[in-house]
Design a protein around this motif. Structure first.
Motif, PDB file in Angstrom:
ATOM      1  N   MET A   1      -2.459 -11.564   2.475  1.00 33.68           N
ATOM      2  CA  MET A   1      -1.899  -9.924   2.758  1.00 33.68           C
ATOM      3  C   MET A   1      -1.691  -8.830   2.932  1.00 33.68           C
ATOM      4  SD  MET A   1       2.301  -8.912   4.538  1.00 33.68           S
ATOM      5  CE  MET A   1       3.266  -8.694   2.779  1.00 33.68           C
ATOM      6  N   SER A   2      -2.316  -8.033   4.221  1.00 37.42           N
ATOM      7  CA  SER A   2      -2.546  -6.955   3.415  1.00 37.42           C
ATOM      8  C   SER A   2      -2.812  -5.438   4.302  1.00 37.42           C
ATOM      9  CB  SER A   2      -4.329  -6.724   3.172  1.00 37.42           C
ATOM     10  OG  SER A   2      -4.983  -6.541   4.053  1.00 37.42           O
ATOM     11  N   ILE A   3      -2.522  -4.446   3.253  1.00 36.62           N
ATOM     12  CA  ILE A   3      -1.824  -2.935   4.896  1.00 36.62           C
ATOM     13  C   ILE A   3      -2.455  -2.073   4.735  1.00 36.62           C
ATOM     14  CG2 ILE A   3      -0.266  -1.935   5.574  1.00 36.62           C
ATOM     15  CD1 ILE A   3       1.611  -4.833   6.257  1.00 36.62           C
ATOM     16  N   GLU A   4      -3.421  -1.584   5.575  1.00 38.63           N
ATOM     17  CA  GLU A   4      -4.148  -0.111   5.024  1.00 38.63           C
ATOM     18  C   GLU A   4      -4.513   0.538   6.086  1.00 38.63           C
ATOM     19  OE1 GLU A   4      -8.994  -1.350   5.876  1.00 38.63           O
ATOM     20  OE2 GLU A   4      -8.177  -3.048   4.302  1.00 38.63           O
ATOM     21  N   LYS A   5      -4.391   1.691   5.928  1.00 41.37           N
ATOM     22  CA  LYS A   5      -4.200   3.128   6.667  1.00 41.37           C
ATOM     23  C   LYS A   5      -5.610   2.895   7.663  1.00 41.37           C
ATOM     24  CE  LYS A   5      -2.545   7.616   6.501  1.00 41.37           C
ATOM     25  NZ  LYS A   5      -1.519   7.453   7.848  1.00 41.37           N
ATOM     26  N   TYR A   6      -5.622   3.254   8.802  1.00 41.94           N
ATOM     27  CA  TYR A   6      -7.716   3.786   9.399  1.00 41.94           C
ATOM     28  C   TYR A   6      -7.371   5.079  10.467  1.00 41.94           C
ATOM     29  CZ  TYR A   6      -5.027   2.200  14.222  1.00 41.94           C
ATOM     30  OH  TYR A   6      -4.062   2.964  14.971  1.00 41.94           O
TER      31      TYR A   6
ATOM     32  N   GLY B   1      -3.018   5.108  11.440  1.00 42.90           N
ATOM     33  CA  GLY B   1      -2.216   3.833  11.641  1.00 42.90           C
ATOM     34  C   GLY B   1      -2.919   3.166  10.363  1.00 42.90           C
ATOM     35  N   TRP B   2      -1.928   2.431  10.982  1.00 43.05           N
ATOM     36  CA  TRP B   2      -2.024   1.315   9.604  1.00 43.05           C
ATOM     37  C   TRP B   2      -2.163   0.103  10.820  1.00 43.05           C
ATOM     38  CZ3 TRP B   2      -0.736   2.293   5.188  1.00 43.05           C
ATOM     39  CH2 TRP B   2      -0.274   3.391   4.488  1.00 43.05           C
ATOM     40  N   LEU B   3      -3.698  -0.552   9.901  1.00 39.84           N
ATOM     41  CA  LEU B   3      -4.138  -1.766  10.176  1.00 39.84           C
ATOM     42  C   LEU B   3      -3.190  -3.547   9.185  1.00 39.84           C
ATOM     43  CD1 LEU B   3      -6.655  -3.599  11.522  1.00 39.84           C
ATOM     44  CD2 LEU B   3      -8.090  -2.932   9.727  1.00 39.84           C
TER      45      LEU B   3
ATOM     46  N   LEU C   1      -5.696 -13.158  11.766  1.00 40.29           N
ATOM     47  CA  LEU C   1      -4.824 -12.564  12.356  1.00 40.29           C
ATOM     48  C   LEU C   1      -4.949 -10.809  11.862  1.00 40.29           C
ATOM     49  CD1 LEU C   1      -1.254 -14.340  12.940  1.00 40.29           C
ATOM     50  CD2 LEU C   1      -3.454 -13.836  14.800  1.00 40.29           C
ATOM     51  N   THR C   2      -5.467 -10.288  13.473  1.00 46.66           N
ATOM     52  CA  THR C   2      -4.969  -8.602  12.737  1.00 46.66           C
ATOM     53  C   THR C   2      -4.519  -7.870  13.386  1.00 46.66           C
ATOM     54  OG1 THR C   2      -7.549  -9.237  11.110  1.00 46.66           O
ATOM     55  CG2 THR C   2      -6.729  -6.459  12.129  1.00 46.66           C
ATOM     56  N   ARG C   3      -3.625  -6.467  13.476  1.00 49.76           N
ATOM     57  CA  ARG C   3      -2.990  -6.172  14.709  1.00 49.76           C
ATOM     58  C   ARG C   3      -2.852  -4.705  13.529  1.00 49.76           C
ATOM     59  NH1 ARG C   3       2.927  -5.750  17.119  1.00 49.76           N
ATOM     60  NH2 ARG C   3       2.797  -4.540  18.747  1.00 49.76           N
ATOM     61  N   ARG C   4      -3.089  -3.703  15.189  1.00 49.45           N
ATOM     62  CA  ARG C   4      -3.102  -2.285  14.692  1.00 49.45           C
ATOM     63  C   ARG C   4      -1.788  -2.014  15.141  1.00 49.45           C
ATOM     64  NH1 ARG C   4      -8.460   0.997  13.843  1.00 49.45           N
ATOM     65  NH2 ARG C   4      -9.802  -1.080  13.891  1.00 49.45           N
TER      66      ARG C   4
ATOM     67  N   GLN D   1       1.790   6.103  18.438  1.00 48.11           N
ATOM     68  CA  GLN D   1       2.636   5.014  19.394  1.00 48.11           C
ATOM     69  C   GLN D   1       4.360   4.610  18.270  1.00 48.11           C
ATOM     70  OE1 GLN D   1       1.514   0.783  20.810  1.00 48.11           O
ATOM     71  NE2 GLN D   1       3.110   0.272  21.645  1.00 48.11           N
ATOM     72  N   TYR D   2       3.698   4.402  17.249  1.00 43.95           N
ATOM     73  CA  TYR D   2       5.343   4.109  16.264  1.00 43.95           C
ATOM     74  C   TYR D   2       5.909   5.530  16.004  1.00 43.95           C
ATOM     75  CZ  TYR D   2       3.854  -0.727  18.025  1.00 43.95           C
ATOM     76  OH  TYR D   2       3.471  -1.720  18.658  1.00 43.95           O
ATOM     77  N   GLY D   3       4.568   6.679  15.547  1.00 42.62           N
ATOM     78  CA  GLY D   3       5.124   7.117  14.501  1.00 42.62           C
ATOM     79  C   GLY D   3       5.357   7.177  13.500  1.00 42.62           C
ATOM     80  N   ASP D   4       6.223   7.395  12.605  1.00 41.68           N
ATOM     81  CA  ASP D   4       6.336   7.639  10.889  1.00 41.68           C
ATOM     82  C   ASP D   4       7.240   5.943  10.640  1.00 41.68           C
ATOM     83  OD1 ASP D   4       6.242  10.003  10.218  1.00 41.68           O
ATOM     84  OD2 ASP D   4       8.242  10.696  10.856  1.00 41.68           O
ATOM     85  N   ALA D   5       7.408   5.143  11.684  1.00 41.08           N
ATOM     86  CA  ALA D   5       7.949   3.617  11.534  1.00 41.08           C
ATOM     87  C   ALA D   5       6.788   2.741  12.224  1.00 41.08           C
ATOM     88  CB  ALA D   5       8.532   3.417  12.630  1.00 41.08           C
ATOM     89  N   ALA D   6       5.446   3.761  11.596  1.00 38.63           N
ATOM     90  CA  ALA D   6       4.130   2.810  12.389  1.00 38.63           C
ATOM     91  C   ALA D   6       3.940   1.404  10.888  1.00 38.63           C
ATOM     92  CB  ALA D   6       3.273   3.445  12.250  1.00 38.63           C
ATOM     93  N   PHE D   7       4.745   2.205   9.709  1.00 42.56           N
ATOM     94  CA  PHE D   7       3.705   1.517   8.788  1.00 42.56           C
ATOM     95  C   PHE D   7       5.048   0.090   8.349  1.00 42.56           C
ATOM     96  CE2 PHE D   7       4.835   0.255   4.139  1.00 42.56           C
ATOM     97  CZ  PHE D   7       3.667  -0.503   3.727  1.00 42.56           C
ATOM     98  N   GLN D   8       6.484   0.721   8.627  1.00 41.78           N
ATOM     99  CA  GLN D   8       7.014  -0.602   8.754  1.00 41.78           C
ATOM    100  C   GLN D   8       7.174  -1.500   9.689  1.00 41.78           C
ATOM    101  OE1 GLN D   8       9.542  -1.036   6.420  1.00 41.78           O
ATOM    102  NE2 GLN D   8       8.377   0.932   5.315  1.00 41.78           N
ATOM    103  N   LYS D   9       6.432  -1.191  10.435  1.00 41.28           N
ATOM    104  CA  LYS D   9       6.408  -2.291  11.920  1.00 41.28           C
ATOM    105  C   LYS D   9       5.280  -2.879  11.589  1.00 41.28           C
ATOM    106  CE  LYS D   9       8.465  -0.744  15.510  1.00 41.28           C
ATOM    107  NZ  LYS D   9       9.500  -1.584  16.643  1.00 41.28           N
ATOM    108  N   ALA D  10       4.652  -2.754  11.123  1.00 41.29           N
ATOM    109  CA  ALA D  10       2.941  -3.091  10.399  1.00 41.29           C
ATOM    110  C   ALA D  10       3.278  -4.253   9.429  1.00 41.29           C
ATOM    111  CB  ALA D  10       2.097  -2.147   9.993  1.00 41.29           C
ATOM    112  N   LEU D  11       4.653  -3.588   8.323  1.00 40.76           N
ATOM    113  CA  LEU D  11       4.123  -5.253   7.239  1.00 40.76           C
ATOM    114  C   LEU D  11       5.751  -6.241   7.872  1.00 40.76           C
ATOM    115  CD1 LEU D  11       5.704  -5.629   3.885  1.00 40.76           C
ATOM    116  CD2 LEU D  11       7.002  -3.838   4.200  1.00 40.76           C
ATOM    117  N   ALA D  12       6.706  -4.753   8.908  1.00 37.98           N
ATOM    118  CA  ALA D  12       7.850  -6.861   9.586  1.00 37.98           C
ATOM    119  C   ALA D  12       6.401  -7.563   9.781  1.00 37.98           C
ATOM    120  CB  ALA D  12       8.415  -5.514  10.179  1.00 37.98           C
TER     121      ALA D  12
END
Length: 63
Positions: free
Chosen positions: A2-7, A15-17, A32-35, A40-51
């Motif tokens: 699993m990886s999460i990176e800022k784009y 946002g976060w990929l 699987l990949t999702r941005r 759209q998600y504001g400050d919660a974007a990273f937490q949404k990506a992680l979840a």
């Protein structure tokens, strides 16, 4: 894996990929990949990506 990176896109949108990949026993890999955009998600974007990544990684492990 699993990886999460800022784009940052060319138009300045950020946002976060989230990316998950897994090798199957038959040596084929699945990915699987999702941005998650900051617009759209504001400050919660990273937490949404992680979840999302954790949930989908768990589902893939049991399939």
């Amino acid at each position: 894996m699993m990886s999460i990176e800022k784009y940052t896109q060319k138009d300045g949108q950020t946002g976060w990929l989230a990316h998950i990949s897994q090798k199957k026993q038959n040596r084929k890999s699945c990915a699987l990949t999702r941005r998650f955009s900051s617009a759209q998600y504001g400050d919660a974007a990273f937490q949404k990506a992680l979840a999302w990544a954790e949930d989908n990684q768990n589902l893939r492990a049991h399939s």
